[in-house]
Design an enzyme around this catalytic site. Structure first.
Site, PDB file in Angstrom:
ATOM      1  N   ASP A  17      11.392   0.008   3.590  1.00  0.00           N
ATOM      2  CA  ASP A  17      10.733   1.152   2.946  1.00  0.00           C
ATOM      3  C   ASP A  17       9.758   0.695   1.864  1.00  0.00           C
ATOM      4  O   ASP A  17       8.695   1.291   1.678  1.00  0.00           O
ATOM      5  CB  ASP A  17      11.773   2.083   2.341  1.00  0.00           C
ATOM      6  CG  ASP A  17      12.556   2.833   3.398  1.00  0.00           C
ATOM      7  OD1 ASP A  17      12.055   2.925   4.541  1.00  0.00           O
ATOM      8  OD2 ASP A  17      13.673   3.310   3.089  1.00  0.00           O
ATOM      9  N   CYS A  18      10.126  -0.367   1.146  1.00  0.00           N
ATOM     10  CA  CYS A  18       9.253  -0.834   0.061  1.00  0.00           C
ATOM     11  C   CYS A  18       8.256  -1.893   0.521  1.00  0.00           C
ATOM     12  O   CYS A  18       7.257  -2.148  -0.168  1.00  0.00           O
ATOM     13  CB  CYS A  18      10.079  -1.364  -1.113  1.00  0.00           C
ATOM     14  SG  CYS A  18      11.386  -2.506  -0.645  1.00  0.00           S
TER      15      CYS A  18
END
Length: 405
Positions: free
Chosen positions: A139-140
């Site tokens: 996600d990051c």
């Protein structure tokens, strides 16, 4: 009277330091005597340039848009595998790394190999390096693939870190079998047709300070054409080997782990090297200044090639034999003549280490110090001494039985 490193640094800053190379100091002491020379001389410089396989570089490439997490994925530099199992964009490449699918890594005799040592050389030389990476995406760090060119001038940090350099003496290699063999000590002809060695001998750093009285953790050095530091004792550190009466090891002994800013360095002193039939490595230029604090330290810097002896090992049988038989002991003085007598036979000898380049490194370091551009550092800790009990151990092989223990 004994001197201190700070007193010597004061003379360096004022342009009054007296500096000689380890080659020059032999004649100086012979002319003036030990006591007079010890009072006169402040620093003796050493140098070595040869293949040092346990070398590497690490760097930070900076974040892409969108960001990518290289750790856990795969990465290559000029098609040579690198390692990125640290964090998002920190990368490390070893000098011995080879392309996974390059047919040259089958090591056919006569073929040239390209690998990690060459990538490091080209990076230092300012060439663009092709980076290809894949990642699993988070996600990051959502990006899953990155293909780009990197250049040393654009990297956040670029560091040379070598876990074993500047061996304090080493084997002399021969081949007693009836066929040629291809080794990290070069091509060895059958029936002891040649002998190869790898040391700067009387110019080599640890042979000029055999008991590590001035060389320690934190010592500032010449590394790859720039400044570096001794970070730790090198791997395979083995101080308790047989020595001559003057303390010079007759077998492979101490080693150095070193670190330095790759952006300061010069590809003249970091050269990718291919060993026919074996693989790749990198030839590293390294020089250490020895502060002359007393007569005893100076005495050790006057060692000559005729006083340094090494073991001749049969590489056709010593590997993988655990306890190789020593064929003979020879001096570097003999080896440097181009021929050496071994058991009554005259055998051609050749060095994998460049003595002229080692001399150049010692001379350059001398000029830096004499010109006030390079001051000495006090080690923050000593290297393990002869009585430390530290020794090189062979692998204790234990079959994997599935228990995980």
């Amino acid at each position: 009277m004994a001197k201190t490193i700070e007193e010597i640094n004061h003379k360096i800053r004022s342009g009054k330091a007296v500096v000689f190379t380890a080659e020059e100091i032999i004649g100086v002491v012979k002319e003036h005597g030990l006591k007079t020379a010890a009072a006169m001389v402040d620093v003796v410089t050493t140098g070595t340039f040869g293949p040092m396989c346990s070398s590497s570089a690490y760097f930070n490439i900076g974040h892409s848009k969108p960001r990518i997490k290289l750790g856990g994925g795969k990465i290559s530099l000029n098609d040579v595998p690198a390692y990125a199992g640290f964090a998002a964009v920190d990368v490390m490449i070893g000098a011995n790394a080879l392309p996974d699918d390059d047919p040259r890594n089958r090591f056919h005799p006569g073929e040239f190999n390209y690998g990690g040592g060459h990538v490091i050389e080209e990076l230092v030389a300012g060439k663009n390096i092709k980076l290809v990476a894949t990642a699993y995406g988070t996600d990051c760090y959502p990006r899953k693939k990155l293909e780009t060119w990197i250049n040393i001038k654009d990297l956040n940090e670029a560091v040379l870190f070598n876990m074993r350099n500047s061996y304090q003496n080493y084997n002399v290699a021969v081949n007693l079998s009836d066929k040629a063999i291809y080794t990290y000590m070069g091509t060895l002809k059958p029936n002891m047709g040649n002998v190869n060695y790898c040391s700067a001998g009387q110019l080599s750093p640890l042979l000029n300070d055999p008991y590590y009285k001035t060389i320690g953790i934190g010592t500032k050095i010449f590394l790859g054409g720039g400044e570096g530091f001794i970070a730790w004792q090198g791997t395979q550190f083995n101080p308790g080997v047989p020595r001559t009466e003057t303390g010079v090891p007759k077998r492979g002994s101490g080693t150095l782990a070193v670190i330095g800013d790759l952006k300061q360095m010069n590809s003249r002193y970091l050269m990718g090297t291919s060993m026919l039939g074996y693989g790749v490595t990198i030839s590293v230029g390294l020089g250490v200044p020895i502060p002359i604090l007393d007569e005893d330290i100076l005495r050790h810097t006057t060692v000559t090639d005729d006083e340094i002896f090494a073991a001749v090992i049969d590489y056709s049988g010593a590997y993988p034999n655990v306890k190789p038989d020593i064929v003979a002991e020879v001096s570097y003085g003999e080896l440097r003549t181009g021929n050496v007598m071994i058991n009554g036979r005259k055998v051609p000898s050749a060095s994998l280490s460049s003595y002229p380049r080692a001399r150049e490194i010692a001379t350059t370091l001398k000029e830096w110090i004499s010109g006030g551009k390079f001051e000495l550092t006090q080690p923050v800790a000593s290297l393990p001494g002869v009585e430390s009990g530290v020794k090189f151990k062979l692998l204790n092989e234990r079959p994997i039985n599935g228990s995980g223990g």
